[in-house]
Design a protein around this motif. Sequence first.
Motif: not given
Length: 489
Positions: A131, A182-183, A185-186, A188-189, A195, A198
Amino acid sequence: MDLSSRLKDGEIPVLPSPEVIRTARSKLLPTLPETGLGADHIKAHLQNDIVPGLNRSSQSPKYYGFVTGGVTPAAAFADNIVTETDQNVQVYLPQETISTDVEDRALRMVCELLDLSPDEWSHKTFTTGATASNVLGLACGRDYVLQTAGAGPLSIAEYGLLEASRLAGILKIQILTTVPHSSLRKAASIVGLGRASVVDVGLSGQPHLFDIPRLEAHLKEWGICSIVVVSCAEVNTGLFATDGTDMRALRELCNTHGAWLHVDAAFGLLARALPQTEEYASLNAGVAGLELADSIAGDAHKLLNVPYDCGMFLSRHIELGTSVFGNPNAAYLNTASSENTASTDRTIPSPLSLGIENSRRFRALPVYATLAAYGREGYREMLERQIKLARGIATYLLHSKGYQLLPQPSSPAVSDARRLQDIYIIVLFRATDEQLNRTLVQRLNATRRLYVSGTQWEGAPAVRFAIANWQVDDQDLNIVKEVLSGTVS
Ligand SMILES: *Cc1c(COP(=O)(O)O)cnc(C)c1O
């Protein structure tokens, strides 16, 4: 001891019983004691009350949840030294400690294991995990794409995303990928892209692959810069987003459109250590061409089987990296002066200007120890054992009436042999009986003989075996089959 011998004979339970967990929880100190209870008392408390309440995700080779990995004996030994010596690996101080030399050597050994040139991958560092490595990749990528788009010296690192983008006339930075973890999008935040930036450009019917025309259309969008992220491999299926040909195509597209090419290879990366044989042709192809990327995220606490937490970040752009992660104006943290480095043949960059942290744990030592202890052959052999078990389970599922191996083949022409060739260390499946499928994970885990985790696949529950522990062996297949056949009879 080599990488194939188990820590303990017999079966290590995969989870403590609910009763043991309840008891352990009830024994936690309710509040901070005014007067300390003393180290001896607490040692006994940890051993007798806390440890029994922890799972065996790392110790049991039959824990197939998530992608966890274990801890090799060499890595465990090294990690205890890390705690005892408590090095702070942030500044290169060659006259005071060799800790940064060890980190540099460990990262070079990682590159050698993965057949990546240690000198070409000039920006490399240990992180807390994939991550964090994805955060690093996006942080480098966003500055690269903006500068390439005309911001020039107006870097995000210096002026921030808003001002640098406005001055460069850029409206947005998007992340183009397929089946992202999923990480991503995290990450990207965290780096301010968001998020929603993406965008999944997967091929319909084979969503892990890039729909190249769609990707290209996005890359051409006016006023928008792009970071392309390759999922290597996808966490539900273990399928790889690219082969060598795709990587060359992506590289060319990224060059043409000033995009950054990042690979999320948390657990896929180790497939670079496999022999080039027919048996592994699919996997060899899945990691071919990674050397064309700008940056790569990897995990060490998964398949390298070192303790949490440890990941790797590799990039070919050291100047960009030190510009993004530079920690300026801290005179007291001055990196090694020239007289300090005169005695060493190569200057090692200070880790504090390569990643998120300033003060850092000596994560490099367990990696150094385990790679040195077992070598290329040890890791290759371990991974081959894991793949063999995964394919053994997949073969069983293919031939069983009660289960369905996932994903479904993209066309009836895809042979079983081909589907098995695609299996890496993850096996995704479901029960054919819908009712049973809803409680399948609970039923399998209730046997307490193994542990699997659940996921969603095409809108319905599915189950995953993730084979990542160094102690895995062939004999485990019999137990897995017994549990699977006993659950669906
Ligand atoms: C596990 C995983 C991550 C996240 O890694 P952490 O070590 O949990 O931070 C990212 N990407 C992929 C593909 C993964 O499998």
